[in-house]
Scaffold this motif. Structure first.
Motif, short mmCIF file in Angstrom:
data_model
loop_
_atom_site.label_atom_id
_atom_site.label_comp_id
_atom_site.label_asym_id
_atom_site.label_seq_id
_atom_site.Cartn_x
_atom_site.Cartn_y
_atom_site.Cartn_z
N CYS A 1 5.75 -15.23 11.88
CA CYS A 1 6.55 -13.99 11.79
C CYS A 1 8.04 -14.30 11.64
CB CYS A 1 6.31 -13.16 13.05
SG CYS A 1 7.41 -11.76 13.20
N SER A 2 8.63 -13.88 10.53
CA SER A 2 10.07 -14.13 10.30
C SER A 2 10.93 -13.46 11.35
CB SER A 2 10.51 -13.55 8.96
OG SER A 2 9.69 -13.90 7.95
N MET A 3 10.48 -12.28 11.80
CA MET A 3 11.32 -11.53 12.74
C MET A 3 11.39 -12.20 14.12
SD MET A 3 12.80 -9.24 11.05
CE MET A 3 13.60 -8.20 12.25
N CYS B 1 5.68 -15.16 7.42
CA CYS B 1 5.28 -13.82 6.99
C CYS B 1 6.56 -13.06 6.65
CB CYS B 1 4.53 -13.13 8.12
SG CYS B 1 4.19 -11.39 7.78
N TYR B 2 6.57 -12.44 5.47
CA TYR B 2 7.71 -11.61 5.06
C TYR B 2 7.25 -10.18 4.76
CZ TYR B 2 10.01 -16.12 4.19
OH TYR B 2 10.54 -17.37 4.32
N ALA B 3 6.08 -9.82 5.28
CA ALA B 3 5.44 -8.57 4.84
C ALA B 3 6.30 -7.33 5.06
CB ALA B 3 4.10 -8.41 5.55
N CYS B 4 7.07 -7.29 6.15
CA CYS B 4 7.87 -6.08 6.37
C CYS B 4 9.04 -5.98 5.38
CB CYS B 4 8.33 -5.96 7.82
SG CYS B 4 9.02 -7.46 8.48
N VAL C 1 7.48 -2.41 14.27
CA VAL C 1 8.51 -2.05 13.29
C VAL C 1 8.15 -0.63 12.87
CG1 VAL C 1 9.46 -2.48 11.01
CG2 VAL C 1 8.88 -4.40 12.46
N TYR D 1 0.92 -6.52 12.53
CA TYR D 1 0.54 -7.75 13.22
C TYR D 1 1.15 -7.86 14.61
CZ TYR D 1 -0.57 -8.82 8.35
OH TYR D 1 -1.06 -8.77 7.07
N CYS E 1 4.84 -3.13 10.24
CA CYS E 1 4.13 -4.36 10.61
C CYS E 1 2.77 -3.99 11.21
CB CYS E 1 4.95 -5.12 11.65
SG CYS E 1 4.09 -6.57 12.29
N VAL F 1 0.62 -16.31 12.74
CA VAL F 1 1.65 -15.28 12.73
C VAL F 1 2.39 -15.22 14.07
CG1 VAL F 1 2.12 -12.80 12.45
CG2 VAL F 1 0.42 -13.91 11.00
N ARG F 2 1.62 -15.19 15.15
CA ARG F 2 2.23 -15.10 16.47
C ARG F 2 2.40 -16.51 17.04
NH1 ARG F 2 3.32 -10.62 15.19
NH2 ARG F 2 5.27 -11.68 15.51
N ILE G 1 4.09 -6.27 15.87
CA ILE G 1 5.49 -5.92 16.10
C ILE G 1 5.63 -4.45 15.77
CG2 ILE G 1 7.88 -6.24 15.38
CD1 ILE G 1 6.98 -8.73 16.65
#
Ligand code: SF4
Length: 474
Positions: free
Chosen positions: A247-249, A446-449, A400, A396, A394, A187-188, A398
């Protein structure tokens, strides 16, 4: 950078092994990672027998003085950290890297990310007598390492990493070695580089550019690299159960545009996101496209390339609106937004404007931007967002905003459009975003948010939906 929209960056890490200017290079690298955290910074060095460090609150020059940096100059091994607090209070005790002094040997620790079972492990360790010095989730790895029984430090690290869950890039500095580990889901971000023959690792490749290092490759999910004088680099995995959920962001917003992930430029990825958005907004007629500075300028360029609309600079960002104006109060937040973005009337007046932004968190900034463009004489304002609606927090690493603060968690796109008083509002689709990442060599994100599908189990905190079910007794 701390963002008044409520979307804040996490931490940045850097480490280097066996370089005569280890501390100075770490300082320079941290400077280039400053956008990932401004609450505190630290550098910890090894002389081969002991570990020493300096850390402080604020931006790097405030956190580490020249005198402190000079005191670390003679050491050949170093790790560094810039902090944005995603867990734990904003205080000096939580600023990393942490130093553990122990009869088994000193230990330095730096972490980017968030552990999802830290509280559970902490309670278990405390019931066995461990005393925690900080409120940061990162400290649990230090305790697990010190508690481990084996004489083999790498075996202890593997065993400890297998106990923690969540998103992480960890740097562990022993007097005689440096290990860099990336979480099993990737993720990171964490990258490997080399300068003057010495290996280095960093959260982003812009840190390598800053010190003249070559970017070698991304560290893989579940991978642990160890550097020591005996073995310059030892490549291994702490688990075989890995997946790729970058992480997409990071691509959309957090990383610097001059950084690269998987050898793909963030600048180019953001342009591609803009191109994809232009495809999805082909039905909108307009005269110009502008980007909200700075992180959306590349997406606006990509939009322009695909659509053929002229890309103008319609908004100017005041770079000197600092943390003084960051408050949790909505009225003051609106004032801060007003100070931050200013329109160029000559560009906007009489035009049908497409304005591109990378995300909408609370909607405060977007609403102001629409208003300011209309006040500057825009005939129509159409907003394009180069990521899907942010609906879920988030876990993980971030920050958000909370579920309650995310406008898209509670309102439909049509309702948000009405709230922002914008002529149209289009978000990039999750599928469109995925296609862009695939084109740029990503192995999975990851698109969780956006979707609420969390790739890593959240043990410490119930998901909002589960909380709701529990509240209702379902
Ligand atoms: S939930 Fe969103 S911000 Fe958090 S890691 Fe996943 S994509 Fe990144």
């Amino acid at each position: 950078m701390y963002d008044i929209r409520g979307l804040n960056e996490e931490c940045g890490v850097f480490g280097i092994w066996d370089h005569p200017n280890a501390a100075e290079l770490t300082y320079m690298a941290l400077h280039s990672l400053q956008h990932r955290g401004q609450e505190g910074a630290g550098i910890v060095c090894s002389n081969g027998e002991n570990i020493f460090g300096a850390r402080g609150m604020g931006l790097l020059p405030e956190a580490i003085s020249q005198v402190q940096l000079d005191s670390l100059k003679s050491y050949r091994h170093a790790i560094g950290h810039v902090r944005y607090a995603t867990t734990g209070a904003s205080e000096l005790s939580n600023v990393q890297p942490f130093i553990f002094k122990h009869s088994k040997g000193d230990l330095g620790l730096a972490h980017n990310g968030n552990l999802t079972n830290a509280q559970q492990i902490k309670l278990a360790l405390e019931s066995n007598g461990a005393i925690f010095q900080t409120s940061s989730d990162s400290e649990v790895l230090g305790h697990l390492l010190l508690k481990a029984k084996s004489e083999n430090k790498l075996a202890n690290l593997h065993a400890s990493l297998n106990q923690i869950k969540g998103a992480f890039a960890f740097l562990v500095l022993h007097p005689e070695s440096l290990s860099a580990a990336r979480d099993a889901h990737g993720v990171r971000p964490l990258m490997l580089g080399q300068v003057d023959g010495a290996y280095c690792v960093a959260s982003e490749t812009c840190a390598f550019t800053a010190i003249g290092a070559e970017y070698i490759r991304d560290i893989e999910p579940g991978e642990v690299l160890t550097f020591s004088n005996e073995t310059p680099i030892h490549e291994d995995f702490y688990t075989k159960q890995t997946s790729s959920n970058m992480c997409s962001m990071e691509y959309v917003y957090f990383a610097r545009p001059d950084s690269e992930f998987r050898k793909s430029s963030i600048y180019e990825v953001r342009k591609s996101l803009g191109e994809q958005l232009a495809k999805e907004m082909a039905h909108i007629e307009a005269d110009i496209v502008i980007g909200v500075p700075d992180s959306s300028l590349q997406a606006a360029k990509g939009f322009s390339n695909y659509s053929g609309l002229p890309n103008e600079q319609g908004l100017i960002k005041n770079r000197y609106v600092g943390r003084t104006f960051i408050t949790p109060n909505q009225t003051l937040r609106e004032r801060a937004v007003r100070m931050k973005h200013s329109p160029i009337r000559e560009v906007i007046e009489g035009k049908r404007v497409i304005v591109i932004d990378d995300s909408i968190v609370r909607g405060t900034t977007s609403k102001f931007i629409v208003k300011t463009l209309k006040q500057a004489g825009a005939k129509e304002v159409h907003m394009g967002i180069s990521s899907p609606p942010l609906k879920h927090p988030c876990y993980y690493g971030i920050d958000v905003s909370t579920h309650a603060e995310l406008i898209a968690a509670h309102q439909t796109v049509e309702e948000i459009q009405k709230e922002l008083e914008v002529d149209s509002l289009t978000y990039l689709s999750v599928e469109g975003m995925h296609d862009v990442f695939k084109k740029h060599h990503s192995k999975g994100e990851c698109y969780a948010c956006f979707t609420g599908n969390y790739p890593i189990e959240i043990i410490d905190q119930l998901l909002p939906e589960e909380k709701e079910k529990k509240r209702k007794g379902v």
